[in-house]
Each structure stands twice: as C-alpha cells, then as structure tokens.
Scaffold this motif. Structure first.
Motif, PDB file in Angstrom:
ATOM      1  N   GLY A  57      43.550  42.072  41.470  1.00 22.28           N
ATOM      2  CA  GLY A  57      42.654  43.252  41.847  1.00 22.28           C
ATOM      3  C   GLY A  57      42.495  43.421  43.205  1.00 22.28           C
ATOM      4  O   GLY A  57      41.786  44.474  43.793  1.00 22.28           O
ATOM      5  N   TRP A  58      43.142  42.621  44.199  1.00 18.30           N
ATOM      6  CA  TRP A  58      42.926  42.849  45.757  1.00 18.30           C
ATOM      7  C   TRP A  58      43.758  43.888  46.184  1.00 18.30           C
ATOM      8  O   TRP A  58      43.770  44.497  47.151  1.00 18.30           O
ATOM      9  N   ASP A  60      46.271  47.637  44.742  1.00 12.99           N
ATOM     10  CA  ASP A  60      46.462  48.518  43.779  1.00 12.99           C
ATOM     11  C   ASP A  60      47.948  49.098  44.335  1.00 12.99           C
ATOM     12  O   ASP A  60      48.408  49.422  45.399  1.00 12.99           O
ATOM     13  N   ARG A  67      47.998  49.958  47.864  1.00 14.21           N
ATOM     14  CA  ARG A  67      46.778  50.110  48.629  1.00 14.21           C
ATOM     15  C   ARG A  67      45.596  49.290  48.219  1.00 14.21           C
ATOM     16  O   ARG A  67      46.042  48.347  47.389  1.00 14.21           O
ATOM     17  N   GLY A  69      42.758  47.025  46.713  1.00 19.55           N
ATOM     18  CA  GLY A  69      42.146  47.079  45.364  1.00 19.55           C
ATOM     19  C   GLY A  69      40.758  47.271  45.434  1.00 19.55           C
ATOM     20  O   GLY A  69      40.091  46.875  46.207  1.00 19.55           O
ATOM     21  N   ASN A  70      40.177  47.762  44.263  1.00 16.46           N
ATOM     22  CA  ASN A  70      38.673  47.853  43.930  1.00 16.46           C
ATOM     23  C   ASN A  70      38.120  46.636  43.940  1.00 16.46           C
ATOM     24  O   ASN A  70      36.896  46.412  44.223  1.00 16.46           O
ATOM     25  N   ARG A  71      38.660  45.448  43.615  1.00 11.34           N
ATOM     26  CA  ARG A  71      38.144  43.950  43.683  1.00 11.34           C
ATOM     27  C   ARG A  71      37.577  43.801  45.141  1.00 11.34           C
ATOM     28  O   ARG A  71      36.475  43.134  45.191  1.00 11.34           O
ATOM     29  N   PHE A  73      36.602  45.923  47.324  1.00  4.74           N
ATOM     30  CA  PHE A  73      35.526  46.699  47.719  1.00  4.74           C
ATOM     31  C   PHE A  73      34.331  46.270  47.017  1.00  4.74           C
ATOM     32  O   PHE A  73      33.179  46.226  47.545  1.00  4.74           O
ATOM     33  N   GLU A  74      34.336  45.637  45.743  1.00  4.44           N
ATOM     34  CA  GLU A  74      33.183  45.047  45.046  1.00  4.44           C
ATOM     35  C   GLU A  74      32.761  43.911  45.888  1.00  4.44           C
ATOM     36  O   GLU A  74      31.397  43.561  45.900  1.00  4.44           O
TER      37      GLU A  74
END
Length: 251
Positions: A57-58, A60, A67, A69-71, A73-74
């Motif tokens: 998830g690092w 995407d 680009r 990943g959302n992980r 951002f979390e």
C-alpha cells in the motif's frame, strides 16, 4: 551475482527510500522509466521493489504510472507534526484566513527548507505556491525568517552558509541582508517577504512557540502584494501566532 550485489549493497529499505524520494510536488505520477531515472536504481530492481511496495500500500499504480499509495497518507497523519502541531494551530489558521481573505500557511524548518504542513486557500488558490508536503527556501520566505529569528545561531548559520540563489530580482541573497531582516522580527512580532519568491506575491509570518519556549513553527498570510500590506496584516498574524503558541504549548 546476488540482487544485493547488483544494487550496490543496498537493503530493501534503502531501495524503497530511493523510490519514494523520486516523487515530489512536480513529479506526482511516474512511469517505470521515469522511476528508474529518478531513483537511480536498475530497472529490474525498481520494478521488483515497486511491486512489493504496491502490495504494502506504499505505492499505487493506476494504468501505467506509479504514485504514492494511500497507506502512507494514513500513516502520515500519525506523525506528531500533523497530529499535534496541525491540530492545535488549525483553528487559528482558519480564523486568520477569514480575516485576511487570502492564503494562509503553516510551516516548520527542516534543514535549510520550510516544510509546508498545512495550507488554506479557499476559492482563490495560488498555484505558484508549494502544496502541503512541499518545501520553500528558509532564507527568502517569511515562514523561514519568522522561525530563524528565534533559532539558535548554529541553525541560522546552517541556512545562511548554504546556496541562496536569486529567485526574483527582489530576492535577498546575502547573509548580511537576511540577518538584518531577522533582527527586525522580534521588535515588530512578524517577518516579511516582499516578492522574493514570486513577483507580485508577498508574505507576512509569525513564529509559533512550543511548551519549552523554543520556536517550533510559523504561520503566514500570503497573497498578491496589493492585498498583503504588512501594517494591516502584521498585527493579525502576530495575534494568531501568539494564540496558536498558547494552544500548542498546552497540548
């Protein structure tokens, strides 16, 4: 030859760091070829590492471009600079935005650069400014000067001995001139930058102090020079920074 030997002895985290460092505000999405070029890793290593990062998830990869990943951002929301500083200061940024009717920003010093932690632009965005997560030079930004004016001498020296390129015809590029600006900050309570980063754009910033009394960050009002008048905006910035300091110090 082992994968580690082909990669110059780099470990998995080093390779992931090289790939993440390939992204910046100007390169938010990268093809594999661009990722190879910007990371400096062999193509096979880049592809193999990037695929692992996608599974974590690092990263995407919609279609053919990578680009962030959302992980990540979390996880970034758990960093103290976002969780504590941003949460404490955000209400005062909002008040300042409503008063100034132009962009407000929150930044911290990282080396010789200011990291933009938060930004409110409303309906009048200024695309020439750095986005959240981006950086601006400390020597020629009001955010940087507001922090440097209260920083230890060695921190100031680190910034002023580095390269200080001229970004516009108005940019102060000598250590003497910048120190003169820094010396004026404590008396008036805010720092100024007049079209030194972008022609037609000026900025007024105030320091934010932590619980031990040391400078931790700065907030600013940035906008068209005709709107950002220091004698009008300065007192509001000073009051907002003082209130933000009290809120941050009590967390």
């Amino acid at each position: 030859m082992s994968p580690a030997e082909r990669d110059g002895g780099m470990g998995g985290l080093d390779r992931a760091a090289a790939i993440l460092s390939a992204f910046d505000p100007g390169h938010r999405e990268l093809t594999l070829a661009s990722l190879v070029t910007r990371s400096g890793l062999p193509r096979s290593t880049t592809h193999r590492t990037a695929e692992k990062m996608i599974r974590l998830g690092w990263l995407d990869k919609p279609k053919d471009r990578y680009r962030i990943g959302n992980r990540l951002f979390e996880l970034s929301g758990l960093a103290p600079i976002r969780l504590e500083l941003r949460e404490a200061v955000l209400p005062f940024l909002q008040d300042l935005y409503h008063a100034a009717k132009t962009t407000v920003q929150l930044g911290v010093l990282e080396g010789t650069q200011i990291l933009v932690v938060e930004k409110i632009t409303g309906h009048r965005p200024m695309p020439m400014l750095s986005q959240v997560g981006g950086t601006v030079p400390a020597y020629c930004s009001a955010l940087g000067r507001a922090i440097l004016a209260y920083s230890p001498p060695e921190v100031v020296d680190q910034v002023l001995v580095a390269d200080m390129p001229r970004r516009t015809p108005r940019t102060l590029t000598s250590a003497v001139a910048v120190r003169r600006e820094l010396a004026a900050v404590p008396d008036r309570g805010w720092a100024l930058e007049r079209e030194e980063g972008n022609i037609g754009v000026s900025c007024v910033a105030g320091p934010i102090f932590g619980p031990l009394g040391d400078v931790a960050a700065a907030l600013s009002v940035t906008g068209p020079t005709g709107m950002v008048k220091a004698d009008r905006i300065g007192p509001a910035v000073r009051l907002a920074a003082a209130a933000a300091s009290r809120a941050y110090s009590t967390r």
